[in-house]
Scaffold this active site. Sequence first.
Site, PDB file in Angstrom:
ATOM      1  CG  HIS A  35      36.793  11.377  -8.543  1.00 22.42           C
ATOM      2  ND1 HIS A  35      36.983  10.218  -9.140  1.00 22.42           N
ATOM      3  CD2 HIS A  35      38.167  11.873  -8.702  1.00 22.42           C
ATOM      4  CE1 HIS A  35      38.324   9.855  -9.259  1.00 22.42           C
ATOM      5  NE2 HIS A  35      38.907  11.083  -9.176  1.00 22.42           N
TER       6      HIS A  35
HETATM    7  C1  UD1 Z   1      42.200  14.856  -6.999  1.00 22.06           C
HETATM    8  C2  UD1 Z   1      43.016  14.886  -8.218  1.00 22.06           C
HETATM    9  C3  UD1 Z   1      42.530  13.909  -9.278  1.00 22.06           C
HETATM   10  C4  UD1 Z   1      42.120  12.414  -8.453  1.00 22.06           C
HETATM   11  C5  UD1 Z   1      41.659  12.544  -7.313  1.00 22.06           C
HETATM   12  C6  UD1 Z   1      41.504  11.253  -6.440  1.00 22.06           C
HETATM   13  C7  UD1 Z   1      43.912  16.886  -9.018  1.00 22.06           C
HETATM   14  C8  UD1 Z   1      43.630  18.176  -9.799  1.00 22.06           C
HETATM   15  N1  UD1 Z   1      42.933  16.226  -8.954  1.00 22.06           N
HETATM   16  O1  UD1 Z   1      40.754  15.281  -7.467  1.00 22.06           O
HETATM   17  O2  UD1 Z   1      43.321  13.663 -10.188  1.00 22.06           O
HETATM   18  O3  UD1 Z   1      41.445  11.494  -9.284  1.00 22.06           O
HETATM   19  O4  UD1 Z   1      42.155  13.491  -6.312  1.00 22.06           O
HETATM   20  O5  UD1 Z   1      40.684  11.088  -5.730  1.00 22.06           O
HETATM   21  O6  UD1 Z   1      44.783  16.966  -8.381  1.00 22.06           O
HETATM   22  N2  UD1 Z   1      37.599  17.356  -0.434  1.00 22.06           N
HETATM   23  C9  UD1 Z   1      37.377  17.144   0.720  1.00 22.06           C
HETATM   24  N3  UD1 Z   1      38.093  16.355   1.435  1.00 22.06           N
HETATM   25  C10 UD1 Z   1      39.117  15.799   1.306  1.00 22.06           C
HETATM   26  C11 UD1 Z   1      39.641  16.290  -0.252  1.00 22.06           C
HETATM   27  C12 UD1 Z   1      38.669  16.969  -1.168  1.00 22.06           C
HETATM   28  O7  UD1 Z   1      36.102  17.585   1.185  1.00 22.06           O
HETATM   29  O8  UD1 Z   1      40.035  15.355   1.746  1.00 22.06           O
HETATM   30  C13 UD1 Z   1      36.503  18.302  -1.421  1.00 22.06           C
HETATM   31  C14 UD1 Z   1      36.707  19.737  -1.348  1.00 22.06           C
HETATM   32  O9  UD1 Z   1      35.507  20.222  -1.686  1.00 22.06           O
HETATM   33  C15 UD1 Z   1      37.561  19.923  -2.631  1.00 22.06           C
HETATM   34  C16 UD1 Z   1      37.105  18.840  -3.333  1.00 22.06           C
HETATM   35  O10 UD1 Z   1      36.756  17.894  -2.718  1.00 22.06           O
HETATM   36  O11 UD1 Z   1      37.504  21.271  -2.990  1.00 22.06           O
HETATM   37  C17 UD1 Z   1      38.204  18.498  -4.569  1.00 22.06           C
HETATM   38  O12 UD1 Z   1      39.410  18.040  -4.050  1.00 22.06           O
HETATM   39  P1  UD1 Z   1      40.744  18.328  -4.784  1.00 22.06           P
HETATM   40  O13 UD1 Z   1      41.733  17.621  -3.979  1.00 22.06           O
HETATM   41  O14 UD1 Z   1      40.993  19.631  -5.388  1.00 22.06           O
HETATM   42  O15 UD1 Z   1      40.556  17.152  -6.124  1.00 22.06           O
HETATM   43  P2  UD1 Z   1      39.762  15.765  -6.302  1.00 22.06           P
HETATM   44  O16 UD1 Z   1      38.544  16.004  -7.068  1.00 22.06           O
HETATM   45  O17 UD1 Z   1      39.692  15.335  -5.008  1.00 22.06           O
HETATM   46  N1  UDP Z   2      39.010   3.849  -3.750  1.00 22.62           N
HETATM   47  C1  UDP Z   2      38.991   3.426  -2.628  1.00 22.62           C
HETATM   48  N2  UDP Z   2      37.785   3.864  -1.992  1.00 22.62           N
HETATM   49  C2  UDP Z   2      36.704   4.286  -2.664  1.00 22.62           C
HETATM   50  C3  UDP Z   2      36.901   4.781  -4.069  1.00 22.62           C
HETATM   51  C4  UDP Z   2      37.912   4.357  -4.533  1.00 22.62           C
HETATM   52  O1  UDP Z   2      39.985   2.837  -1.861  1.00 22.62           O
HETATM   53  O2  UDP Z   2      35.750   4.538  -1.899  1.00 22.62           O
HETATM   54  C5  UDP Z   2      40.264   3.403  -4.663  1.00 22.62           C
HETATM   55  C6  UDP Z   2      40.308   2.406  -5.782  1.00 22.62           C
HETATM   56  O3  UDP Z   2      39.989   1.123  -5.450  1.00 22.62           O
HETATM   57  C7  UDP Z   2      41.603   2.911  -6.435  1.00 22.62           C
HETATM   58  C8  UDP Z   2      41.711   4.444  -6.070  1.00 22.62           C
HETATM   59  O4  UDP Z   2      40.727   4.476  -5.077  1.00 22.62           O
HETATM   60  O5  UDP Z   2      42.515   2.111  -6.015  1.00 22.62           O
HETATM   61  C9  UDP Z   2      41.486   5.226  -7.314  1.00 22.62           C
HETATM   62  O6  UDP Z   2      41.368   6.400  -6.860  1.00 22.62           O
HETATM   63  P1  UDP Z   2      40.523   7.597  -7.424  1.00 22.62           P
HETATM   64  O7  UDP Z   2      39.389   7.080  -7.996  1.00 22.62           O
HETATM   65  O8  UDP Z   2      40.568   8.696  -6.228  1.00 22.62           O
HETATM   66  O9  UDP Z   2      41.392   8.279  -8.312  1.00 22.62           O
HETATM   67  P2  UDP Z   2      41.941   8.194  -9.624  1.00 22.62           P
HETATM   68  O10 UDP Z   2      42.377   6.702 -10.019  1.00 22.62           O
HETATM   69  O11 UDP Z   2      40.778   8.555 -10.951  1.00 22.62           O
HETATM   70  O12 UDP Z   2      43.081   9.340 -10.057  1.00 22.62           O
END
Ligand code: UD1
Ligand code: UDP
Length: 372
Positions: A203
């Site tokens: 992601h």
């Molecule tokens: C965010 C964090 C990242 C973290 C990740 C965990 C920032 C800059 N990034 O990334 O550090 O690792 O969360 O998973 O804060 N979207 C949905 N539904 C949701 C949320 C997001 O559809 O509930 C989609 C939307 O299209 C959105 C995209 O995901 O534009 C990105 O979401 P965003 O919260 O901006 O960043 P993440 O990639 O989730």
């Molecule tokens: N995770 C989860 N379900 C999923 C994918 C990840 O519960 O389908 C959990 C994973 O085990 C870990 C956390 O989400 O505990 C990591 O979050 P993510 O990868 O979204 O963000 P990051 O750690 O890169 O910030």
Amino acid sequence: MKIITVLGARPQFIKAALVSRELRKNHNEIIIHTGQHYNHELSDIFFDEMNIPQPDYNLGIGSDTHARQTGQMMAELEALFLKEKPDVVLVYGDTNSTLAAALAAVKLHIPVAHVEAGPRMNDKTIPEEVNRVVTDHISSMLFAPTPVCLDNLHREGLTQGVYLTGDVMLDCFLHFSKEAEKRTGILDNLSLEQGNYLLATVHRASNTDTEENLREICKAFIELAQEIELVFPVHPRTEKYLKQYGLYQELKDTPNIHLIKPVGYLEMLVLTKNAGKILTDSGGLQKEAYFAKVPCITLDIVSAWPETVEDGWNMVVGKENDRQKIQRENIIDAVRSFEPNKKQQNIFGNGKAAEKICDLICLLMTPSGTID
Ligand code: UD1
Ligand code: UDP
């Protein structure tokens, strides 16, 4: 003491689960959810499964550009901080919600406590790097999960209020493992054999937003699926780009690839512990692979957790290049050949980080509160 905890994204709910439980034994905790993550499978499921108290406020900010998302969060958090007058604002990790809360609080002269202070990737094009560096420099209490994180903070001149605590994600991994045993049905549902499948998550912006990188990752997954099953819980960000680049359907139609919705923490623990290898760009999952003693292949050019690489359990396969940082053949070679053969060091503490963090906040907030 009145503590406001600000959460917004999946890994923060997980990191907060046990700290919140510990804090509430002696203090008044208010949880504000920024609404950065809003899908059930990225948000509510964690509150339900991990028994995290329901947020007192949900700002419902949702997805947007970085500046608009962070700015809107700041404005709304400021209003709530002024209303609730907390003694401390507690933040986790490195998301836009972390940065917004820390900035809004410090400008009101409210002490900020940062859990997971100190990881560094030394690249300011990574959005999380900016968030964590700024947050660390404006926090009063910095809780470093590992000695490497502690050193990073010291090297940046941050020595006051900086403590080595261990990692709250290890606390969760140990605490929820028993509960997760009730969820092994996911292996049967997907017809997976213990140790005989790959678990993948992707992601990071650098992998999803650059088509060449996501394409290389998908090509590798499709080729690997000829030899082994692969489970891929797809983050909504990644789903959007897979569809945009025309890759989604091909993955879905590939035998042995299980393209599934994101799963809750307990099912994820089951998938992690039983995987043969893990392929990921997630910081959190790299650590959990290490906790579970499952070899990890990091789909990036650098790991936020170099300790796990140094210890021989994590292999970084990306290579610095102009644009395309991920190469199909490097992923495939790593899956075929990477076999950690070292006993693990104790990097992430003893599973009691949440307790230590709560004790430290309490001590540091007492009038004479300095400890070393
Ligand atoms: C965010 C964090 C990242 C973290 C990740 C965990 C920032 C800059 N990034 O990334 O550090 O690792 O969360 O998973 O804060 N979207 C949905 N539904 C949701 C949320 C997001 O559809 O509930 C989609 C939307 O299209 C959105 C995209 O995901 O534009 C990105 O979401 P965003 O919260 O901006 O960043 P993440 O990639 O989730
Ligand atoms: N995770 C989860 N379900 C999923 C994918 C990840 O519960 O389908 C959990 C994973 O085990 C870990 C956390 O989400 O505990 C990591 O979050 P993510 O990868 O979204 O963000 P990051 O750690 O890169 O910030």
